[in-house]
Each structure stands twice: as C-alpha cells, then as structure tokens.
Design a protein around this motif. Structure first.
Motif, PDB file in Angstrom:
ATOM      1  N   UNK B 341     -92.640   7.917 -51.175  1.00 56.83           N
ATOM      2  CA  UNK B 341     -91.508   7.224 -51.797  1.00 56.83           C
ATOM      3  C   UNK B 341     -92.685   6.282 -52.966  1.00 56.83           C
ATOM      4  N   UNK B 342     -93.026   6.606 -54.022  1.00 58.04           N
ATOM      5  CA  UNK B 342     -93.239   5.696 -54.663  1.00 58.04           C
ATOM      6  C   UNK B 342     -93.092   4.553 -55.281  1.00 58.04           C
ATOM      7  N   UNK B 343     -92.789   3.775 -55.254  1.00 57.41           N
ATOM      8  CA  UNK B 343     -91.507   2.620 -56.065  1.00 57.41           C
ATOM      9  C   UNK B 343     -92.480   0.961 -57.191  1.00 57.41           C
ATOM     10  N   UNK B 344     -92.016   1.494 -58.185  1.00 54.46           N
ATOM     11  CA  UNK B 344     -91.886   0.142 -59.320  1.00 54.46           C
ATOM     12  C   UNK B 344     -90.836  -0.291 -59.484  1.00 54.46           C
TER      13      UNK B 344
END
Lengths: 481, 415
Positions: B341-344
């Motif tokens: 889960x790459x999150x910005x």
C-alpha cells in the motif's frame, strides 16, 4: 482544440446551472426511517411480498451496522430520521406517451438538456429519467423491445419480469455489503433495470438521468443491468440537483452482471450540487457500484467524471470471476471549494488470465480534498492476472489536498501488478510556453487540464465527452490563474 | 487485557524513572489493547500468535557472547545489549554514551519533546512503558568516527521465551557524521520478542547512516520503530535488510523539520517458509525544500507474507518538496503473498511526488538468454535475484558488511 476552448470559455463564467427547483407537486412519505416507512414504500409500489421481506431483512441489518469511518472525508453525522425516503412527483399514473407527462417536468428535462422528447431520436439515446424517487419516463422502450432488450424502471421490472429481478437483485451488492448498501436495499424507491438478451448488441446508448428535486429528500435508486451471453450495452448516467443550503443524501446501488463474452460499458457524469463556496449545502453522494464478470471473456468498463457533490464516496468495482475477463476503470474526479471526494475502484481477480486497468485522474482546487482509494486483489487461483494502475493528481492552489491510498494484495506468484502515481501542479514552464504563444493563463490552464484528462474523456461516448469537458471547466472556475 | 500485556505489567511497574511518561504510555496501551486486524496500521499483520505465547522479561542473564559472524567480520565499535540491558561497549572517547537519566537536562528535554509519529502506536507505547532507562548516544559537534557504531541486540531464549525492550536515543550534533548499525540475534531454541524504539536527532549539517540488519535465525519476533528527525538542515541514509525472523514489523519514520534536508530510505526483505515481514515507512514533510527518496524491494518464497506500507505526507507549508517512493516485489512460490500500500497524502501544490509499486516474476527473456548460454535454470534465477537485490545492497557503504549480506543472500538463493 479551438472548439473545446470555446466550450470552456462559454462556461467558465457560469455557476452551477442546474440549481433550479421545479415546482412539482410531490407525493411524499413522512420524514424519518422505521419499519413502517419501508412497508410504506413497498406498499406504494405495490410490491410482491418477497421484495418486502427482502427490504425488511436489509433494514434489520442496517440497524445493526455503523456508518463507515475509514473514508478520508469529514461530515457531521447524518440524521437519518430527518430525511424523506420517498418522494414522487404527482400525478402518478401510467404514462404511455410524452403528452401525458407533466409539462413542468418536461420543462425540467428541457432545461437539463435531456432528450426525453422522442423527436430527438436522432441523438440515439434511450433515456430513463428518475426524479426524486420515481422513474418518470423511459424512452425508446418499444424499439428496444423488438430486440428483446428490456429497459424500464426497476419497479416496473419487479412486476413484469419478476423472475429476472429476483434472480439477480442483490447478487453483486448484497445488503450485507456496507452501511449505505444496506440502507439502499431497505428503502430504494426506483431505478433502472436493463436486460440484454443473448447475442444482442444494443443499438443505442441507454441512459438514466437522476435528479433530486424536492427538499429534504434523499435519493436511493438502484440500477440493475444484466448482459446475457455475447451481448453488448453502453449505459450512461447523469445526475443533477437543485441548489439548497441543506445537505441531501444520495445513496445509490448499481449492480452489473456480465455473462460469458458480454460487455458492459458504464459511464457516469456526476454533477450533483456541490454546495456553495463555503461548503454550505450540497449532496452527500455515497454510492456502491459493482459489476461481476460472471462468465469467461466478459468485460466491464467503468468511466466516471465526478465533478459535483459536497462529498463523494464511491468505488465502482469489478469482480473478475470468469477466466479471461477484463475490468476497466477510468476516472476524472474534480474537487473545488470545500468539496471532498474519496473515490477509486476495486479490481478483484478471481479467474485465470484476468486483466484490469485503472486510470484515475484527480484534480483538486480551492480548499478541497481529493482522495484516490483503490484495491487490486489477486486471489490464489487467479493465474496470470495482470493489472496496471495509474493515478495522477493535479493540485491547483495551496489550500487543497490530494491523497492516494492504493491497496495491492497479491496472493499468486504468476500475477503482474503495476501501480504508479504522481502528484504535481501545472508547471510554470507549461503556462509560460502557452502565454508566449498568445494564450492567456486561464486558457492555458483549461487546455492543460483537458489534455491531462484526455485519456479518460476519450472513453466517454461523444455527447457525454462534450458535457464532461464543460463540467470540468465549470468546476474549476475561479481556481485558476 | 491481553496475555502479553498482563505478563509485562510487572516490568512496567518495576521501572524507577520517567514514571510520568511511562504511565501515560501504559494507560493508553491498556485502554487500546494490542492492535488487531481492524486497525488500519495493522491490517495485514496479526499479533495474535505473539500474544498467545508466554513472553517474559528476563534480567541478569550471563550468557557468553558467542562467536557471531557479523561481529567477527564487520569492523565496528560495538555496544552489546543482552535481553535489552546494556552489557558492554567498546567506544572511542569521541562519542558519549550514557543513560538518559544521567544525561544533562537539556538533552533529556530535547528527547522527550522530539517530534514523533509513533506516539499513537501501541507497540511503541509498550516500549516507552517497559524499556529500561533509554541509552543516549551523542556525537558532539564537528566529530566523526573512523568506523561505524554497531549496536548488537542479543536475546537469550535458552530457558524461557524472552521479551526484550530497549530504547535508544541518538544525537548527531552540528556538522557531525555518524554511521550506526543495529542487528538482532536470538540464542536458544525458544522464541524471542524484541521491541525496540530508536530515535535519532540530526542537527544542522549533520549526517546519519543507519543500518538495521535482521538475520536472526531463532524463532524471533521483532516489532521496532526507528525515527530519524532532521532538526537542522541535514542528510540521512538508511538501509533496512530483513533476511531472517519469524515475524518482523519495522516502522521507519523520516521527519523533516528543517528546509533543505534530504533523506534516503532503502529496504530489502527476503522471506521464506512461514515468515512474515512487514515494513511501514513514513516520510513526513512539514517544511519546504526537502527531498525524500525511498526504494524497498522484496523477494518472497515459501508460504511467507510480505507487507509494505509507505506513506508520504506533504503538509501545507512544505512547498517545493520532492518525494519519491518505490516498492518492487517478486513472488517465487505459489503460496507466497504480498500486500502493498503505497500512500500519498499531499496538502501543498508546488511539489513533485510519485510512488510506484510492482509485483511480478523474473524476466523470462533474461532467463532464456542465460540458459541459451549454458547457465542452468536455478543458477540463472539466482543470478537475476541477486541483481534484483543488488539495487539495495549497493547502498550499503561498508564493504565488509555488504560482502557478509551478499553471501547470506547468495546462500539463500542457491539453497
């Protein structure tokens, strides 16, 4: 390009133009929600007992559920007792031709630019219009019937095709799915039903237009589309609502069932009233949309342009159950002023050789918050699954936010999953380049935004693409420069 | 209350210092309990198995420090901790080591007031509540060492299932430069659970290189948090390598408090069998003109599970931020699993941020190319894997450490 600029210019100065109220007489249920209201709605629609029981079960479930707190949006708790769950324009009688439709209503659709009028048959779009809670008129019904296509309001389908409704209703989005799906299952008032028989390619775009007209009401429509083996349908959905200071709730459910080798293309241009500059009023758009590729080689494609609503909370999803099935999601979500959007998709890969593609473009301006939230899940048996996701965000102004929450769960070693996301603003060099060539900043921004969204807008049917471009410009008005 | 908390309560009650901070951490922890799968931060990592074991704090052990390969081969100043207690150290005079309670008050305050993103994390609260008086490492202004400092965590699980908590505070002063290695080793056949919290404060023009090496062959469980805080314009470089261990959860936080700072985070996780490796990272940009870069790579085999969650926060004032993040995974077996889960989360407009995540297999054509030239399938695969891992390994600045890790990885790949 010249045309699209003209389009943009034309609308950049306008405000929410669908904010009018039509003085229709309404037949409404009393405010509040309890078992009696559920029975009242069911009774109003003269529903068979199985459907009433189905609603009551959903209502019992809903009472035990809690509103989800995980979306990245903030709003005061909704008072579900302060909402009118059923509102139908009067007089409600069986309509056979346009002459019988309330002229006020016709004028409304005229203003909305919807071709209820069959004279506009050249536009080639069959429309089912839903005002407040009730499906008003379905056009081109007879012509479609020749091909065996069923396109009517859901309540009509319940009476005329109970076997189909019973078989598919709630199979893709069960009442247990989530809080708002349960609420919808209990109190849904109407919606569209569409069935494409085996091997039929629907010759025209099918369309539903939703409008919330009466004050204090919520709209809870339900759409069910079933594409039988080898069939094809393209479906459009549009929404508007009057300008009001209160927040109105829209909790819809859309279910798509695509059988073997069939294809469903579902396009939405969502333009519910977004509230004023300070975030007063506007629609809470809490929608559950999901499709299932039930057979092999089936394809479901969601395209959405989200410009309206005070809060959008919506994740059109595809369950890729059949082998070789394909799921697509194209989205442009624009938030301005105080709007909040938490939207994205879910691609659940269950079958072998399934493919999915996600293209999401977010634009935030003003003091808005725009989130992409998506799930790509590859289950153990989904050999050779393939996914590509791209979510880009564009920020305009230093008061807004853009967020990305992609969940990727891979449980199969043969899967190939790619995700990429970028966040940036419109480059000063890009604007400078345009300025140099004689475009003023406003025009330059409009052009850049249009280019940025092109990948998604290209997916829309022609008429919608033009409308979507206009909407983009209106929504971003005042935020550029 | 959970079994684990019940077992550790006496350890909290026995503490003599920092009572106020410990009590508030413990109370919060007792109230929330151990996180479950419903907690967003712990969605993919279950602590249930951990909670059902009978972990205990064991003090005053007198184990012989065995001949650890990493100690023999990696040239460094060492600090040895046994079951979380400071056992011995060989440090030059340049660097100061002390207990926090013995440190000057200004240092104490700067640590208790240090910006942290871990205050809400239950497992960090556990550490704050039960760990001994924190160890403070201070590298004074303008100083640097000729070798890295190696913090060796030894856990003695030969008699009982051992729980150890240790807390480390690192202060790199103005224009100083420090390299720090942390490694974890369990002895004995029983299981161990190490719970660590390391905070590093970097002043103006300071630099920190940080290595976390997890090669623990025992039945080891680890939940640790590392926070690197850029208080002044400074740079950091960190590499987390997780090769062995039953359950690993690494929280790594990069916090920018001064403009023009730069931080790099690299990670490599290789799991097999039933292993579970979870990396949660945050790059928190609160000020303008900072740069963060992150690359985490995973190779998953057996029926192991990998978890990656990378967050980039760009707060409203952090204009002109550049933040990049990438996570790449290869699944080698049908039963391996990865949740990423790459999150910005971005609140400023004049920024350049991107993230990417991929999950896939080895390049078929590259395999074919090698096999056509007489390299066996197994070996060709190993070679490709090694190249994949090398993107991270090459970020290890010390030749001896890199060679050691490379050997360990080769051994794994050619098993």
């Amino acid at each position: 390009m010249g045309d699209s600029l003209k389009v943009l210019e034309e609308v950049t100065s306008s405000e929410y133009k669908y904010g009018f109220v039509t003085p229709l007489e309404n037949d409404s249920a009393p405010k509040g929600l309890n078992e009696d209201i559920v029975r009242f709605i069911s009774n109003k629609k003269n529903e068979p007992d199985w459907l009433l029981q189905w609603r009551l079960k959903a209502f019992a479930l809903w009472q035990k559920m809690e509103a989800p707190a995980w979306p990245n949006v903030q709003y005061p708790a909704i008072n579900f007792q302060d909402i009118i769950y059923y509102s139908a324009p009067k007089p409600k009688k069986q309509l056979n031709s346009l002459d019988e439709v309330d002229p006020e209503l016709l004028a409304t659709f005229e203003k909305l630019g919807i071709s209820l009028d069959e004279q506009k048959r050249l536009s080639g779009v069959a429309v089912d219009a839903v005002i407040d809670s009730i499906s008003i008129k379905t056009t081109f019904k007879d012509k479609l019937a020749e091909l065996g296509i069923i396109f009517c309001s859901l309540s009509e389908a319940v009476h005329e095709h109970p076997e189909l409704v019973k078989k598919y209703l709630g199979t893709v989005v069960p009442a247990t799915d989530n809080y708002f799906a349960a609420l919808n299952s209990a109190v849904f008032s109407d919606g569209s039903f569409c069935y494409i028989p085996k091997g039929v390619r629907c010759p025209m775009e099918l369309s539903t237009y939703f409008r919330i007209n009466a004050a204090g009401t919520g709209q809870f429509e339900r759409t069910l589309i079933v594409a039988d083996e080898g069939s094809y349908v393209s479906y459009l959905e549009g929404c508007t609502a009057p300008q009001r200071d209160e927040n109105q709730l829209h909790a819809a459910v859309v279910e798509l069932v695509a059988m073997e080798k069939s294809e469903i293309k579902y396009s939405t241009v969502q333009n519910w009233y977004p509230g004023d500059k300070d975030g007063k009023g506007g629609i809470y758009n809490f929608v559950t949309k999901r499709g299932i590729c039930a057979g092999a080689h089936a394809k479901i494609s969601w395209t959405q342009v989200e410009t309206g609503s005070a809060i959008t909370w919506k994740y059109p999803s595809v369950i890729l159950k059949g082998d070789h099935s394909v799921g697509e999601f194209y989205s442009v979500a624009v938030t301005n002023n105080m709007q909040q959007a938490d939207t994205g998709t879910k691609m659940i890969h269950l079958g072998k050789n399934t493919r999915s593609r996600i293209v999401s473009k977010g634009i935030s301006a003003g003091r808005s918050q725009n989130s992409y939230r998506g799930l790509v899940k590859v289950s153990k048996r989904a050999d050779n699954a393939r996914n590509f996701s791209q979510c880009d965000s564009l920020l305009m102004g230093d008061q807004c936010g853009a967020h990305t929450f992609p969940y990727i769960e891979v449980d199969n070693s043969t899967a190939t999953v790619e995700h990429e996301a970028t966040t940036s603003k419109i480059g000063e060099d890009q604007i400078f380049y345009c300025n140099q060539r004689g475009l003023d900043t406003e025009q330059a921004v409009a052009m850049i935004v249009n280019g940025y969204c092109k990948e998604v807008l290209n997916q829309l049917p022609m008429e919608f693409a033009v409308e979507a471009q206009k909407l983009l410009a209106v929504s971003l008005e005042g935020s550029v420069g | 209350m959970s079994t684990l908390l019940q077992a550790l309560k006496p350890a909290f009650q026995a503490q003599q210092n920092w009572i106020e901070q410990r009590t508030s951490a413990w109370n919060a922890l007792e109230k929330s309990g151990l996180p479950g799968l419903k907690d967003e931060e712990w969605k993919y990592t279950s602590l249930q198995n951990l909670d059902s074991q009978n972990f205990q704090v064991i003090k005053n052990t007198t184990i012989q420090v065995p001949g650890l390969e990493i100690l023999n081969r990696v040239d460094a100043y060492t600090i040895i901790l046994v079951n979380g207690e400071l056992s011995s150290h060989q440090l030059p005079d340049t660097i100061q080591v002390s207990r926090l309670s013995a440190a000057p008050e200004s240092i104490q305050n700067s640590f208790w007031n240090a910006p942290s993103l871990a205050q809400q994390d239950p497992l960090t609260q556990l550490n704050v509540a039960v760990s001994d008086d924190p160890i403070v490492l201070r590298l004074p202004a303008g100083k640097s060492l000729d070798k890295p400092v190696h913090l060796v965590h030894l856990l003695d699980a030969s008699q009982k299932q051992v729980f150890s908590a240790s807390r480390l505070l690192v202060h790199v002063e103005k224009n100083a430069r420090l390299s720090l290695i942390e490694s974890f080793h369990t002895f004995g056949s029983l299981s161990s659970f190490s719970n660590n919290f390391t905070q590093a404060l970097l002043e103006q023009d300071a630099h920190l290189s940080y290595y976390k090496i997890q090669q623990d062959t025992g039945d080891a469980h680890h939940v640790g948090t590392t926070e690197v805080v850029h208080l002044g314009k400074s740079t950091s470089h960190s590499v987390t390598i997780s090769l062995q261990g039953t359950l690993i959860r690494n929280n790594f936080h990069l916090i920018f408090k001064a403009p023009h700072s730069e931080g790099h985070m690299y990670g490599l996780y290789m799991s097999g069998g039933e292993q579970h490796i979870d990396n949660h990272t945050i790059a928190d940009h609160a000020v303008p003109h900072c740069f963060s870069n992150e690359l985490y790579k995973g190779i998953l085999d057996g029926s192991s599970t990998g978890v990656f969650n990378g967050k980039i926060f760009v707060r409203q004032d952090a204009q002109k931020t550049n933040a990049f993040q990438s996570n790449k995974n290869v699944l080698l077996s049908q039963d391996a699993k990865i949740n990423t889960k790459p999150q910005l989360e971005i609140f400023a407009d004049d920024v350049k941020c991107s993230h990417g995540a991929t999950t896939g297999q080895l390049d078929e054509s590259a395999l074919f190319y090698m096999r056509a030239r007489g390299i066996g399938e197994e070996q060709a695969k190993a070679l490709l894997m090694q190249a994949f891992a090398n993107d991270i390994l090459e970020k290890v600045e010390f030749d001896d450490l890199r060679a050691l890790l490379l050997e360990a990885i080769e051994k794994r790949l050619l098993k």
